[in-house]
Design an enzyme around this catalytic site. Structure first.
Site, PDB file in Angstrom:
ATOM      1  N   ILE A 650       1.096  49.923   6.189  1.00  0.00           N
ATOM      2  CA  ILE A 650      -0.151  50.623   6.118  1.00  0.00           C
ATOM      3  C   ILE A 650      -0.145  51.619   7.232  1.00  0.00           C
ATOM      4  O   ILE A 650      -0.096  51.213   8.503  1.00  0.00           O
ATOM      5  CB  ILE A 650      -1.407  49.737   6.116  1.00  0.00           C
ATOM      6  N   ASN A 652      -2.564  53.745   8.232  1.00  0.00           N
ATOM      7  CA  ASN A 652      -3.994  53.909   8.924  1.00  0.00           C
ATOM      8  C   ASN A 652      -4.799  52.927   8.147  1.00  0.00           C
ATOM      9  O   ASN A 652      -5.100  53.027   7.101  1.00  0.00           O
ATOM     10  CB  ASN A 652      -4.313  55.485   8.864  1.00  0.00           C
ATOM     11  N   LYS A 722       3.883  51.808   0.408  1.00  0.00           N
ATOM     12  CA  LYS A 722       3.468  52.058  -0.758  1.00  0.00           C
ATOM     13  C   LYS A 722       2.013  52.750  -1.025  1.00  0.00           C
ATOM     14  O   LYS A 722       1.234  52.686  -0.269  1.00  0.00           O
ATOM     15  CB  LYS A 722       3.189  50.509  -1.374  1.00  0.00           C
ATOM     16  N   GLY A 725      -3.886  54.814  -2.725  1.00  0.00           N
ATOM     17  CA  GLY A 725      -5.145  55.707  -3.002  1.00  0.00           C
ATOM     18  C   GLY A 725      -5.718  55.254  -4.465  1.00  0.00           C
ATOM     19  O   GLY A 725      -6.939  55.068  -4.751  1.00  0.00           O
ATOM     20  N   GLU A 726      -4.809  54.997  -5.554  1.00  0.00           N
ATOM     21  CA  GLU A 726      -5.280  54.764  -6.752  1.00  0.00           C
ATOM     22  C   GLU A 726      -5.344  53.366  -7.155  1.00  0.00           C
ATOM     23  O   GLU A 726      -5.325  53.004  -8.504  1.00  0.00           O
ATOM     24  CB  GLU A 726      -4.502  55.723  -7.784  1.00  0.00           C
TER      25      GLU A 726
HETATM   26 MO1  MOS Z   1      -4.052  61.082  -9.258  1.00  0.00          MO
HETATM   27  S1  MOS Z   1      -4.976  61.143 -10.906  1.00  0.00           S
HETATM   28  O1  MOS Z   1      -2.507  60.693  -9.766  1.00  0.00           O
HETATM   29  O2  MOS Z   1      -4.335  62.977  -8.702  1.00  0.00           O
END
Ligand code: MOS
Length: 761
Positions: A650, A652, A722, A725-726
Site C-alpha cells: 500500500i 498510502n 496491486k 481503486g475499484e
Molecule cells: Mo475504471 S471503470 O476502470 O475507469
C-alpha cells in the site's frame, strides 16, 4: 458517519495528505473548463430527441437569428471529420456512432453544434434548431422487439474465449446440492460531478485540447486521426479530473467537433455539455442478466459452476465486460462452463464503469454463493473457507490470495459470531435486522508506463509522467515513490501529470495507475541512485570510496552505507560535476512485449494481469453489512458496514482508505439506489439528472469501517503494488442483498433493491 482509523501495518506507506489537497479545497486546481481562454466562442450541443430514425431536415433559420450566434455545425459542414473504428478499452473511439445524422442510432446522438459569443446565446440557439424526424420504432433493452443477440466470443476482440473446465453439465447433474438462479442489474451512469467539457485552442497548426481525460495519449492520437492531422500537432492537457469512473477513458464524438469549430472560427472554443446530455454523449454501464447454476457436495465443496451472462450494447458496437473472465477463477469450482451474450439495442454504446468486468458478475456469483450456503446449512464465511484455494478449476495459481484473512478480520470487527442465521430472527422492535457478507475481488492490472525524474543537488525532485489524477491520489502516491527511493521528504517533490508533453502513462482504468506509474518512477529513481552511488563508490577519496553500490541507500539527503559511513547529496553531486541528474525510464511489466512502449506513445495501452497472465493476480476483500428494514414501511437502512481488504504493498494508507470508503458507499448506492430508467416504448433515458438518478447522501451512510490487511506479493510487479481503486465496491451489493434475505427471508435477485420490492407480496 463514523470512521474507524487503526494504525498502519507492515508493508504500508505513510498516510501522507494529498499533495493537491490545498489546491482542491481552495479552488486553485484547474479542471478542463477552468483554463483561461483568450476570447473564446461557446459551444452548445443539439442532440437527438428520438432514439431511432432519420433526420428529414434541419431548419436553422431561427437559431441563426439569435444575436451572438457565429456558426452552426451540422453534418453538411463537418465532412472533414473522419469516422474512426470503435475501440473498447483505453484510447480510441467510445462509439462508432460518430456522424451527426441523418441516421439516428440512439437517444441524444449529437446532430449539431451551435457556436456563439456567449454560452446563453449558444444554448438559446440550440433550442431553436428545428428538426424534422422520421421516427422508427426503437428497441430499448432486453425483451424489446427488434433486439438481436450474439455470442460475445464471436465479436469481441478482448473476449475470444471464456473460461471452461471439465464437464460442468455432468458435474451439476450428479451434484448433491444444486441451485439454479437468475439475477439482473440495471443501467447505470457514472455521473461524475465534472461534466464532459472540452476546450480547444489552435496556434497555427498546433492544437491544444483541455478535456478531463483518463488517457491523454489515447485522446491525442484518436483526435488526430479523426481530424486527419499528425499526432504531434495535438497536445492534451488534463491536470485534474473531477470524477470519471470509466466515462472519460476514450474519445467521444464531441472532442473533434470542438477542435474543428475552433479551426473554422479561428478562435478558442469551449464546450460544457449539460448533465442530461452527458447521459447520451458518453458511455455508461449497461444492464445485465445472469443465469447461474452452482453444484456442491453436502460437505460444502463446490463441484460445478455455470454462468451465462447477457449484456446490452448499441446496435453497431460489441461492447461487453464478460466478467466471467474473473468470476470463474475466484473459487475452485470443479467444472466450469461460461457463456456471454451481447444484446444489441438502439442505445448509445456502453463502456467501462467503476470495476467494469467484475461488478455485475461478482454481484451474481456472491449472491449465488450465499444462496448455496443457506441451502447447505453452512455459515457463509465457512462456506468460502471450505472453497478457499490457491489454485482455480483451470489449474492456475494465485500470486497471492488473502481472501480468508480479510473475512476473518472483518468478521471479528463486525461481530459476525453473534449472528443468528435464521431469517427474520434478529429483530429490534419494528426493525428487522439482516446481516450479510460477500467477497470483493478486483483483477490486478499493470501496464507499460514511462516517467522522467530529476534530482537536484539540493534534494529537490521533479517527477513527470502523463498519468491522471482522477481523484485517486495519483499526484501523491507517485510523489511518495520518488521521495522513498531518493530519500527526500515528500515536500521536496514536485509531480507533473496529465499532459501529453510528458512521458506517457497508461489509461487510468482497471485500477492500474499506481502499480504502473510507481514502477516506472521507481525505475527512474534507481537509475539516478545508480549514477550517484557509482560516482561515490568509485571515487579515490571520499567517505564511500571502495564500497559496493548494493551497500548504499539514500536517506535524508545522504548516501549511507550499511556500516553508517555517509556522504551528503551535495558532495556526491560535486563529485559528478553536475547540479542535477535526470533519468527517463520505461516500465514494461512481465508478459508484455517491449514494443508496447511505442504503442503507448501512439495512444494504445497494454494491460496485463487478472486472469490473463501465468498466475492469477487479484486484490481481495470481504464486506459485512448490517441492514435494518422497517417491518411495516419496509424502509431500508444500512447502519453499519465493515470491509477488510488486501492489495499488496500500500503506497498510502490515507488515500487507500478513501478509495475503499468511496467504493463501499458506491456499493451501497448500486444495491439500493442507482438505476437509469428507460422509456421502453421510445428507447430514451428518463431520470437524466442528479435529482432523479438516485445516489446515497450523508444520511444514507452511518458507520463505515475499513480494515487494511497486510499482504506481500513479489510476482505482481517489482514494487508489489496491486490496484485497489475499484476493489471495495465489488461485492457490496451482494452483501446487502444477502442481508435482505437474512432480515426478511426474501431473495430479491434484481438491483437496485427498493422499498417497493419488499412491499410486494
Ligand atoms: Mo475504471 S471503470 O476502470 O475507469
Amino acid at each position: 458517519m463514523t470512521i474507524a482509523a487503526p494504525a498502519p501495518k507492515a508493508n504500508m506507506g505513510e498516510p501522507a495528505p494529498r499533495l493537491d489537497a490545498r489546491l482542491k479545497v481552495t479552488g486553485e486546481a484547474r479542471y478542463g473548463a477552468d483554463f483561461p481562454l483568450n476570447n473564446p466562442a461557446y459551444a452548445f450541443l443539439v442532440t437527438s430527441a428520438i432514439a431511432k430514425g432519420r433526420i428529414r431536415s434541419l431548419d436553422l433559420s431561427q437559431a441563426r437569428a439569435v444575436p451572438g450566434v457565429l456558426e452552426i455545425l451540422t453534418r453538411e459542414n463537418t465532412t472533414e471529420l473522419k469516422d474512426i473504428p470503435f475501440s473498447p478499452g483505453g484510447g480510441g473511439a467510445s462509439t462508432s456512432i460518430q456522424k451527426l445524422g441523418p441516421e439516428i442510432a440512439h437517444d441524444g446522438q449529437i446532430i449539431a453544434m451551435v457556436l456563439a459569443d456567449s454560452y446563453e446565446a449558444a444554448r438559446e440557439a440550440g433550442y431553436k434548431v428545428k428538426v424534422d424526424y422520421e421516427v422508427a420504432p426503437a428497441s430499448a433493452s432486453f425483451d424489446s422487439p427488434g433486439v438481436t443477440q450474439e455470442d460475445a466470443t464471436k465479436v469481441s476482440e478482448r473476449h475470444k474465449e471464456v473460461p471452461k473446465a471439465g464437464d460442468a453439465n455432468a458435474a451439476l447433474a450428479s451434484a448433491e446440492v444444486v441451485i439454479d438462479v437468475e439475477y439482473e442489474t440495471p443501467t447505470q451512469h457514472h455521473n461524475p460531478i465534472e461534466l464532459f467539457t472540452t476546450s480547444c485552442v489552435w496556434l497555427d497548426d498546433q492544437l491544444t485540447i483541455y478535456e478531463p481525460s483518463q488517457f491523454v495519449y489515447g485522446l491525442k492520437n484518436a483526435v488526430a486521426q479523426r481530424l486527419g492531422i499528425a499526432p504531434d500537432k495535438v497536445r492534451v492537457i488534463s491536470s485534474y479530473v473531477g470524477g470519471a469512473f470509466g466515462s472519460k477513458g476514450q474519445m467521444t464524438p464531441r472532442t473533434a467537433l470542438v477542435a474543428l469549430a475552433a479551426r473554422k472560427l479561428n478562435r478558442p472554443v469551449k464546450l460544457v455539455p449539460t448533465r442530461a446530455q452527458g447521459f447520451r454523449i458518453a458511455t455508461y454501464r449497461a444492464e445485465t442478466r445472469h443465469h447461474i447454476r452452482l453444484g456442491a457436495g453436502k460437505d460444502g465443496k463446490l463441484v460445478g459452476y455455470m454462468h451465462e451472462g447477457w449484456e446490452v450494447s448499441s446496435r453497431p458496437d460489441p461492447y461487453v465486460v464478460a466478467g466471467v473472465e474473473d468470476s470463474a477463477h475466484i473459487y475452485p469450482f470443479g467444472a466450469v462452463d461460461t457463456k456471454v451474450h451481447i444484446v444489441h439495442a438502439d442505445r448509445n454504446t456502453p463502456g467501462f464503469m467503476r470495476s467494469p468486468p467484475v461488478v455485475p458478475y461478482i454481484y451474481a456469483l456472491e449472491s449465488a454463493m450465499d444462496e448455496m450456503a443457506v441451502k447447505l446449512g453452512i455459515d457463509p464465511v465457512e462456506f468460502r473457507r471450505i472453497n478457499d484455494s490457491m489454485t482455480d478449476a483451470m489449474g492456475k495459481s494465485y500470486s497471492s490470495r488473502s481472501l480468508m484473512k480479510c473475512y476473518d478480520e472483518a468478521a471479528a470487527a463486525f461481530g459476525w459470531q453473534r449472528r443468528d442465521p435464521r431469517p427474520g430472527s434478529m429483530r429490534d422492535g419494528d426493525w428487522l435486522i439482516g446481516w450479510g457478507c460477500a467477497s470483493a475481488v478486483y483483477p490486478t492490472h499493470v501496464g507499460t508506463a514511462t516517467a522522467r525524474v530529476r534530482l537536484l543537488a539540493n534534494g529537490e525532485v521533479r517527477v513527470q509522467t502523463a498519468a491522471h489524477e482522477i481523484g485517486n491520489g495519483a499526484y501523491t502516491v507517485i510523489g511518495q515513490m520518488a521521495a522513498e527511493r531518493l530519500g527526500v521528504p515528500l515536500s521536496a517533490v514536485t509531480v507533473e501529470l496529465g499532459d501529453t508533453n510528458l512521458p506517457p502513462a497508461p489509461v487510468a482504468g482497471g485500477s492500474n495507475t499506481t502499480a504502473s506509474t510507481c514502477n516506472a518512477v521507481r525505475k527512474a529513481c534507481d537509475a539516478i541512485r545508480g549514477k550517484l552511488f557509482h560516482a561515490a563508490t568509485t571515487a579515490n577519496d571520499g567517505p564511500l570510496a571502495g564500497r559496493t553500490v548494493d551497500e548504499l541507500t539514500l536517506t535524508e539527503g545522504r548516501a549511507v552505507a550499511n556500516d553508517g559511513a555517509q556522504e551528503k547529496l551535495e558532495d556526491a553531486f560535486k563529485r559528478l560535476g553536475a547540479s542535477a541528474i535526470e533519468e527517463y525510464a520505461e516500465f514494461v511489466p512481465p508478459g508484455i512485449k517491449p514494443e508496447a512502449i511505442g504503442q503507448l506513445y501512439a495512444g494504445k495501452g497494454a494491460l496485463t494481469g487478472g486472469s490473463h497472465g501465468e498466475k492469477l493476480m487479484y486484490a481481495m476483500g470481504a464486506e459485512f453489512v448490517e441492514l435494518r428494514i422497517h417491518a411495516l414501511t419496509r424502509e431500508i437502512r444500512v447502519p453499519r458496514i465493515v470491509g477488510a481488504f488486501a492489495a499488496g504493498h500500500i503506497m498510502n494508507t490515507r488515500t487507500t482508505r478513501s478509495q475503499y470508503m468511496g467504493g463501499m458507499i458506491w456499493g451501497i448506492s448500486s444495491a439500493l439506489h442507482e438505476a437509469t430508467e428507460i422509456d421502453r416504448r421510445r428507447g430514451r433515458y428518463i431520470n437524466d439528472n442528479l435529482a432523479d438518478y438516485l445516489v446515497p447522501v450523508n444520511a444514507d451512510i452511518d458507520q463505515l469501517e475499513v480494515i487494511l490487511v497486510p499482504e506481500e506479493d513479489r510476482d505482481v510487479n517489482p514494487a508489489g503494488i496491486k490496484g485497489l481503486g475499484e476493489l471495495a465496491n465489488v461485492g457490496t451489493a451482494a452483501a446487502i442483498a444477502n442481508a435482505v434475505y437474512h432480515a426478511t427471508g426474501r431473495r430479491i435477485r434484481k438491483l437496485p433493491i427498493r422499498v417497493d420490492d419488499l412491499l410486494a407480496a
